[in-house]
Motif scaffolding. Structure first.
Motif, short mmCIF file in Angstrom:
data_model
loop_
_atom_site.label_atom_id
_atom_site.label_comp_id
_atom_site.label_asym_id
_atom_site.label_seq_id
_atom_site.Cartn_x
_atom_site.Cartn_y
_atom_site.Cartn_z
N ASP A 1 21.37 89.42 -55.74
CA ASP A 1 20.35 90.39 -56.15
C ASP A 1 20.77 91.81 -55.73
O ASP A 1 20.83 92.12 -54.54
N PRO A 2 21.02 92.70 -56.71
CA PRO A 2 21.42 94.06 -56.38
C PRO A 2 20.26 94.98 -56.02
O PRO A 2 20.46 96.13 -55.67
N ASN A 3 19.02 94.47 -56.13
CA ASN A 3 17.84 95.28 -55.78
C ASN A 3 16.79 94.36 -55.16
O ASN A 3 15.81 93.99 -55.81
N GLU A 4 17.01 93.99 -53.92
CA GLU A 4 16.19 92.99 -53.27
C GLU A 4 14.73 93.42 -53.08
O GLU A 4 13.85 92.58 -52.92
N GLY A 5 14.47 94.70 -53.11
CA GLY A 5 13.11 95.18 -52.93
C GLY A 5 12.30 95.22 -54.20
O GLY A 5 11.10 95.58 -54.17
N ALA A 6 12.88 94.85 -55.33
CA ALA A 6 12.19 94.96 -56.61
C ALA A 6 11.08 93.92 -56.77
O ALA A 6 10.12 94.14 -57.50
N ILE B 1 24.38 91.46 -50.02
CA ILE B 1 24.79 91.80 -51.38
C ILE B 1 24.68 93.31 -51.58
O ILE B 1 23.68 93.92 -51.17
N LEU B 2 25.67 93.90 -52.20
CA LEU B 2 25.65 95.34 -52.46
C LEU B 2 24.37 95.72 -53.22
O LEU B 2 24.03 95.09 -54.22
N GLN B 3 23.69 96.75 -52.75
CA GLN B 3 22.41 97.14 -53.32
C GLN B 3 22.54 98.40 -54.20
O GLN B 3 23.39 99.25 -53.97
N CYS B 4 21.65 98.46 -55.21
CA CYS B 4 21.64 99.59 -56.15
C CYS B 4 20.23 99.79 -56.66
O CYS B 4 19.57 98.84 -57.08
N GLU B 5 19.74 101.02 -56.64
CA GLU B 5 18.37 101.31 -57.08
C GLU B 5 18.31 101.83 -58.51
O GLU B 5 17.23 101.95 -59.07
N TYR B 6 19.45 102.14 -59.12
CA TYR B 6 19.46 102.75 -60.44
C TYR B 6 19.54 101.66 -61.51
O TYR B 6 20.51 100.91 -61.60
N GLU B 7 18.49 101.57 -62.34
CA GLU B 7 18.38 100.50 -63.32
C GLU B 7 19.54 100.48 -64.31
O GLU B 7 19.97 99.41 -64.75
N ASP B 8 20.05 101.65 -64.68
CA ASP B 8 21.14 101.71 -65.65
C ASP B 8 22.42 101.07 -65.12
O ASP B 8 23.30 100.67 -65.90
N ASP B 9 22.55 100.97 -63.81
CA ASP B 9 23.77 100.43 -63.21
C ASP B 9 23.68 98.94 -62.92
O ASP B 9 24.71 98.29 -62.68
N PRO C 1 25.72 96.16 -65.40
CA PRO C 1 27.16 96.04 -65.11
C PRO C 1 27.43 95.50 -63.71
O PRO C 1 28.39 94.74 -63.51
N LEU C 2 26.58 95.85 -62.75
CA LEU C 2 26.80 95.39 -61.39
C LEU C 2 26.61 93.88 -61.29
O LEU C 2 27.37 93.19 -60.60
N VAL C 3 25.63 93.34 -62.00
CA VAL C 3 25.40 91.90 -62.00
C VAL C 3 26.60 91.16 -62.60
O VAL C 3 27.03 90.12 -62.09
N ALA C 4 27.14 91.70 -63.69
CA ALA C 4 28.35 91.09 -64.27
C ALA C 4 29.51 91.14 -63.27
O ALA C 4 30.28 90.19 -63.14
N LYS C 5 29.62 92.24 -62.53
CA LYS C 5 30.67 92.37 -61.52
C LYS C 5 30.46 91.36 -60.39
O LYS C 5 31.42 90.78 -59.88
N PHE C 6 29.19 91.12 -60.02
CA PHE C 6 28.90 90.13 -58.98
C PHE C 6 29.42 88.75 -59.37
O PHE C 6 29.94 88.00 -58.54
N ASP D 1 31.21 105.62 -54.95
CA ASP D 1 31.45 105.64 -56.40
C ASP D 1 31.77 104.26 -56.99
O ASP D 1 32.19 104.17 -58.14
N PHE D 2 31.55 103.20 -56.23
CA PHE D 2 31.91 101.87 -56.73
C PHE D 2 31.11 101.50 -57.97
O PHE D 2 31.67 101.05 -58.98
N VAL D 3 29.79 101.68 -57.93
CA VAL D 3 28.93 101.27 -59.04
C VAL D 3 29.26 102.06 -60.30
O VAL D 3 29.37 101.50 -61.39
N GLU D 4 29.43 103.37 -60.16
CA GLU D 4 29.78 104.20 -61.32
C GLU D 4 31.12 103.78 -61.91
O GLU D 4 31.29 103.71 -63.13
N ASN D 5 32.06 103.48 -61.05
CA ASN D 5 33.38 103.05 -61.52
C ASN D 5 33.31 101.70 -62.23
O ASN D 5 34.03 101.47 -63.21
N VAL D 6 32.44 100.81 -61.76
CA VAL D 6 32.26 99.51 -62.42
C VAL D 6 31.76 99.71 -63.84
O VAL D 6 32.28 99.11 -64.79
#
Length: 210
Positions: A102-107, A154-162, A165-170, A187-192
């Motif tokens: 889960d990249p956004n565990e607080g959701a 698990i690496l966390q991300c709050e930006y829905e647009d990312d 791609p992050l889930v596919a990378k997981f 810059d990992f998420v943006e690069n992904v």
């Protein structure tokens, strides 16, 4: 993105007895669940052709055909929880468990997660009993329900647009056995996201010219 991973890592997935499903799989189970729950003849439920194909190893956009249990022990699938919240699922057909990346565990709250996961936990055993040949289940005691747990660190991300791609990378990282604590956060998420965009164009449209 998932078709790209299936093409790129096809041989490794086959050797690891793993398969990548698409987003339709979990979505369809969630859509079916309310009607299934009301059914008085659950063991006789008529599963649609799409679900039958998944169990036989036929996934749209995939060239490999990997049937559950005979060819595959682990299933990877994205799961849309709500809004822009996606997670990656690791479904273990040997241990009857689902690991959630889960990249956004607080959701979602714990209660919301239980409700969202319930259709998969309940329906998977029925699907397996109904559609997997008995010969492949001789040494398996199919449980009443699967169980799930969210993997830690698990690496966390709050930006829905990312998150997509992050889930596919997981999924890619998990079947390669790469821990998230080795990921550089800068810059990992943006690069992904950008890497997926370039790779998808080259794979499905045309190679980029230098």
């Amino acid at each position: 993105m998932l078709s790209l991973l299936a093409r790129r890592f096809g041989d490794a997935l086959v050797q690891g007895r793993a398969a990548i499903l698409d987003s339709w799989f979990a979505l369809n189970l969630c859509d079916l669940y309310p009607r299934f729950k009301k059914s008085k003849t659950k063991s006789e439920w008529a599963w649609n052709s799409k679900i039958r194909d998944y169990v036989r190893g036929i996934v749209p956009g995939r060239f490999m055909r990997q049937a559950w249990f005979s060819d595959v022990d682990t299933l990877y699938a994205p799961f849309h929880m709500s809004g822009g919240h996606w997670v990656a699922l690791v479904i273990d057909l040997k241990d009857w468990t689902i690991a959630v990346l889960d990249p956004n565990e607080g959701a979602e709250t714990a209660k919301q997660m239980d409700l969202l996961m319930k259709p998969l936990l309940v329906l998977l055993p029925f699907i397996i009993k109904a559609l997997v040949p008995e010969a492949h289940l001789v040494n398996h005691q199919v449980p009443r329900e699967f169980v799930y747990d969210s993997l830690p660190e698990i690496l966390q991300c709050e930006y829905e647009d990312d998150i997509g791609p992050l889930v596919a990378k997981f999924i890619e990282l998990h079947f390669q056995g790469i821990n998230h604590d080795t990921i550089p956060e800068d810059d990992f998420v943006e690069n992904v996201r950008m890497r997926f965009a370039v790779d998808i164009f080259e794979e499905f449209v045309e190679p980029l010219r230098v």
